[in-house]
Motif scaffolding. Structure first.
Motif, PDB file in Angstrom:
ATOM      1  N   THR A 140       7.826   7.522   7.615  1.00 23.12           N
ATOM      2  CA  THR A 140       6.512   7.875   7.069  1.00 23.12           C
ATOM      3  C   THR A 140       5.644   8.539   8.126  1.00 23.12           C
ATOM      4  O   THR A 140       5.016   9.574   7.877  1.00 23.12           O
ATOM      5  N   VAL A 187       0.842  -1.197   0.000  1.00 23.19           N
ATOM      6  CA  VAL A 187       0.000   0.000   0.000  1.00 23.19           C
ATOM      7  C   VAL A 187       0.876   1.246   0.000  1.00 23.19           C
ATOM      8  O   VAL A 187       2.011   1.226   0.489  1.00 23.19           O
ATOM      9  N   ILE A 234      -0.962   7.284   9.934  1.00 22.03           N
ATOM     10  CA  ILE A 234      -0.756   7.381   8.494  1.00 22.03           C
ATOM     11  C   ILE A 234      -2.069   7.055   7.789  1.00 22.03           C
ATOM     12  O   ILE A 234      -3.007   6.528   8.409  1.00 22.03           O
ATOM     13  N   GLU A 235      -2.126   7.363   6.500  1.00 21.55           N
ATOM     14  CA  GLU A 235      -3.304   7.071   5.680  1.00 21.55           C
ATOM     15  C   GLU A 235      -2.850   6.403   4.389  1.00 21.55           C
ATOM     16  O   GLU A 235      -1.738   6.638   3.919  1.00 21.55           O
ATOM     17  N   THR A 236      -3.711   5.570   3.822  1.00 22.33           N
ATOM     18  CA  THR A 236      -3.396   4.979   2.525  1.00 22.33           C
ATOM     19  C   THR A 236      -3.797   5.929   1.404  1.00 22.33           C
ATOM     20  O   THR A 236      -4.703   6.755   1.557  1.00 22.33           O
ATOM     21  N   LEU A 288      -2.127   2.594  10.752  1.00 23.06           N
ATOM     22  CA  LEU A 288      -3.364   2.990  10.087  1.00 23.06           C
ATOM     23  C   LEU A 288      -4.525   3.029  11.075  1.00 23.06           C
ATOM     24  O   LEU A 288      -5.365   3.940  11.039  1.00 23.06           O
ATOM     25  N   ASP A 298      -5.591   3.798  -3.433  1.00 27.05           N
ATOM     26  CA  ASP A 298      -5.841   2.372  -3.179  1.00 27.05           C
ATOM     27  C   ASP A 298      -6.228   1.604  -4.445  1.00 27.05           C
ATOM     28  O   ASP A 298      -5.916   0.408  -4.565  1.00 27.05           O
ATOM     29  N   VAL A 324       1.968  -1.789   8.275  1.00 32.49           N
ATOM     30  CA  VAL A 324       1.328  -0.496   8.555  1.00 32.49           C
ATOM     31  C   VAL A 324      -0.015  -0.630   9.267  1.00 32.49           C
ATOM     32  O   VAL A 324      -0.660   0.376   9.554  1.00 32.49           O
ATOM     33  N   ASP A 332       1.109  -4.343   3.874  1.00 33.35           N
ATOM     34  CA  ASP A 332      -0.029  -3.986   4.719  1.00 33.35           C
ATOM     35  C   ASP A 332       0.109  -4.452   6.162  1.00 33.35           C
ATOM     36  O   ASP A 332      -0.361  -3.784   7.082  1.00 33.35           O
ATOM     37  N   CYS A 367       1.385   4.928   1.510  1.00 33.67           N
ATOM     38  CA  CYS A 367       0.981   5.572   2.761  1.00 33.67           C
ATOM     39  C   CYS A 367       1.709   6.895   2.957  1.00 33.67           C
ATOM     40  O   CYS A 367       2.830   7.088   2.474  1.00 33.67           O
TER      41      CYS A 367
END
Length: 297
Positions: A231, A163, A254-256, A249, A259, A245, A242, A165
């Motif tokens: 990050t 992913v 953090i954010e993806t 998440l 996607d 993280v 994944d 991020c």
């Protein structure tokens, strides 16, 4: 070659660095253990231990000899287990090597494994360097990538995905990428493989018009844990597995991103020497991790 008793005395002393503890484990006197080790050293014409009034320590030659002797005793233990039909009660030391990042996916399930197989003594080696499974004395190695050693048996573990991020603070400063070409305007954190020195590609589902992204590698690291920290600290956008993280998440560190374009899957493999495919402790460990790792949902 000296008798098995001398080798056993040496191995137990090397593990505990104590003649007294070795004697207790074997069930003989400390004096007998000392004599067995001395006899072995005389036979090999090499000093295996440095001795003082306070402690015992392995010499360089002793460390090398220990690894080979430990493997011999493990093999004998496996053979005995099979002959005694102890498949239902695997036991003994199990040496497993896996990537540094592996503690995140393996350790959470270890309580269940220990409960199911209390007589298996796990020794976990977290190491991103390539190891020689056979010569380094490991029972099982967990690694990703291509398989090249025909001497090894293998089973593929469940898949994970990569992913993109970034931290909320970074996105506030730099803006959120809405399409793949936007990545060229961002600070990108890149991973360099320890074993090959190559930079890991970002395998992204691309628009037909995009042939190759020109990513700005603002920071390159050879450790995924450091990548995650960088990050979270807002250094840029990273491409990570994944399972690494998941916790960050969940708490919003953090954010993806993008996607719909991150479909790439990775796989880990469980590898073990083909000569030991019937070992009870290896069999139950491999069966367990294959059924538990990266379960969907």
């Amino acid at each position: 070659m000296e008798s098995l008793t001398s080798i056993l005395s040496f191995v137990k002393t090397a593990e505990s660095l104590s003649f007294v503890s070795a004697a207790r484990a074997i069930g003989i006197s400390a004096t007998a253990v000392g004599k067995n080790v001395a006899r072995l050293e005389a036979s090999l014409n090499v000093r295996l231990f440095q001795r003082s009034t306070r402690k015992v320590s392995l010499t360089v030659e002793g460390e090398m000899f220990y690894e080979r002797c430990r493997k011999i005793l493990d093999d004998l233990q496996d053979a005995e287990a099979m002959l005694s039909h102890s498949v239902q009660a695997p036991r003994g030391r199990l040496r497993v090597s896996l990537p540094t990042i592996g503690y995140r996916f393996l350790l959470p399930m270890m309580p269940d494994f220990r409960k199911a197989y209390p007589e298996v003594e796990l020794e976990l080696d977290f190491n991103d360097q390539l190891v020689d499974l056979i010569n380094d004395g490991f029972d099982v190695v967990i690694r990703s990538g291509d398989l090249v050693d025909s001497r090894l048996m293998s089973r593929r573990l469940g898949p994970f995905r990569f992913v993109l991020c970034a931290a909320p603070g970074y996105l506030e400063r730099k803006g959120r990428p809405e399409k793949l070409l936007d990545l060229e305007l961002h600070d990108c954190l890149r991973y360099r493989f320890v074993t090959t020195g190559k930079i890991m590609d970002w395998t992204l589902t691309s628009d037909p018009e995009i042939t190759q992204l020109r990513l700005n590698s603002s920071l390159t690291l050879n450790n995924m844990e450091a990548m995650l920290t960088a990050t979270i600290d807002g250094h840029g956008i990273a491409y990570m597995p994944d399972f690494l993280v998941k916790e960050a998440l969940a708490v919003g560190d953090i954010e993806t991103l993008l996607d719909a374009h991150t479909k790439d899957q990775g796989f880990f493999w469980a590898l073990w020497p083909s000569s030991r495919h019937l070992s009870p402790k290896i069999r139950v460990f491999v069966d367990f991790i294959c059924s538990q790792l990266f379960k969907q949902g």
